[in-house]
Design an enzyme around this catalytic site. Sequence first.
Site, PDB file in Angstrom:
ATOM      1  N   THR A  29       1.277  28.673  59.689  1.00  0.00           N
ATOM      2  CA  THR A  29       0.117  28.792  60.581  1.00  0.00           C
ATOM      3  C   THR A  29      -0.972  29.628  59.927  1.00  0.00           C
ATOM      4  O   THR A  29      -2.170  29.306  60.025  1.00  0.00           O
ATOM      5  CB  THR A  29       0.528  29.394  61.930  1.00  0.00           C
ATOM      6  OG1 THR A  29       1.684  28.716  62.420  1.00  0.00           O
ATOM      7  CG2 THR A  29      -0.586  29.250  62.954  1.00  0.00           C
ATOM      8  N   ASP A  85      -2.096  36.638  61.901  1.00  0.00           N
ATOM      9  CA  ASP A  85      -0.817  36.207  61.337  1.00  0.00           C
ATOM     10  C   ASP A  85      -0.059  35.388  62.373  1.00  0.00           C
ATOM     11  O   ASP A  85      -0.337  35.462  63.574  1.00  0.00           O
ATOM     12  CB  ASP A  85       0.016  37.427  60.933  1.00  0.00           C
ATOM     13  CG  ASP A  85       1.078  37.112  59.899  1.00  0.00           C
ATOM     14  OD1 ASP A  85       1.215  35.931  59.516  1.00  0.00           O
ATOM     15  OD2 ASP A  85       1.774  38.051  59.468  1.00  0.00           O
ATOM     16  N   GLU A 107       3.616  42.299  55.495  1.00  0.00           N
ATOM     17  CA  GLU A 107       2.909  42.007  56.748  1.00  0.00           C
ATOM     18  C   GLU A 107       2.814  43.255  57.612  1.00  0.00           C
ATOM     19  O   GLU A 107       1.756  43.569  58.163  1.00  0.00           O
ATOM     20  CB  GLU A 107       3.622  40.881  57.496  1.00  0.00           C
ATOM     21  CG  GLU A 107       3.447  39.522  56.843  1.00  0.00           C
ATOM     22  CD  GLU A 107       4.308  38.438  57.456  1.00  0.00           C
ATOM     23  OE1 GLU A 107       3.968  37.260  57.290  1.00  0.00           O
ATOM     24  OE2 GLU A 107       5.328  38.770  58.092  1.00  0.00           O
TER      25      GLU A 107
END
Length: 228
Positions: A29, A85, A107
Amino acid sequence: MSDAKRRVAEAAAELVEPGMRLGIGTGSTAAFFIEALGRRVTGGLEIPPAAATSRATEDAARKAGIPLVDMMGPNAPRELDLAVDGADEVDPELRLIKGGGASLLREKIVEALAARLVVIVDASKVVDRLGAFPLPVEIVPFGWASTAHLIRDRLGVEPKLRQVRGETLKTDNGNFIVDCAFGSIADPEAAAHTLSQIPGVVEHGLFLGMASEALVSDGHDVRRLAPA
C-alpha cells in the site's frame, strides 16, 4: 484489493502540503502512496528530503523522483510533519500490528518522529481485536533460539523464525524476525511491555498510541477512522 490500496494511497498523497517533512512507509500500500506522491512531486510539489523506512522504499522513492534524507547520517531529522504507512491489522483504537514487510524497526523509528501518522489500509485489515495476523518481532541473531524460548515462556506463543525461499530472512538491519501466532491479543499494551523486557528483542510489531488516523477503502469509497 489493489483498487482499495490505490484509493487510500492517493487520498493520503493529497494530504501532503508544500514544505512538509515526510516519513514514507514500506509495503504494497505504501508503494501506491510513493507512486501518487511521485506524480505530485514531478508535477511541481516541493518538499524537503523525506525519510524512507526500508531499502525497498528508498529504491521506489528515488525512481518516483522523491528526494530522500540520509537516515544513517548525522543530519537525520529529529521531527517529521507527517508519516504515511500501511498496516497488517488496525483495531478500533487505531492500535496496529505491523511488520509483515520486515521493516518494523525502521518504520517505528521514523513514525515516532512524526507529528501525524496516517495509516492507509484496505478494509480487510480493520479488525475488532489484534492478533489474527501473527505478530512480527525483530530479534538479534546472537542467541536467537534462546530469545524465542523466552518469548514462548513469557507469552505462551510459539515464535516461528521467518524464512524466505528456505533461508532465514534478514532485515535491513541484519536481524531476524520471529512471527508469533497469538490468534487474539487480549491486552496489547501488556504484550508490548513483556516483549520489550526480553533480552535479544530489538523491536516488536505492536504500534500503540502512534496512529493519528486511518484511511480505509473497500475499493469504492475512502473512509476515515479516528481513535475511539
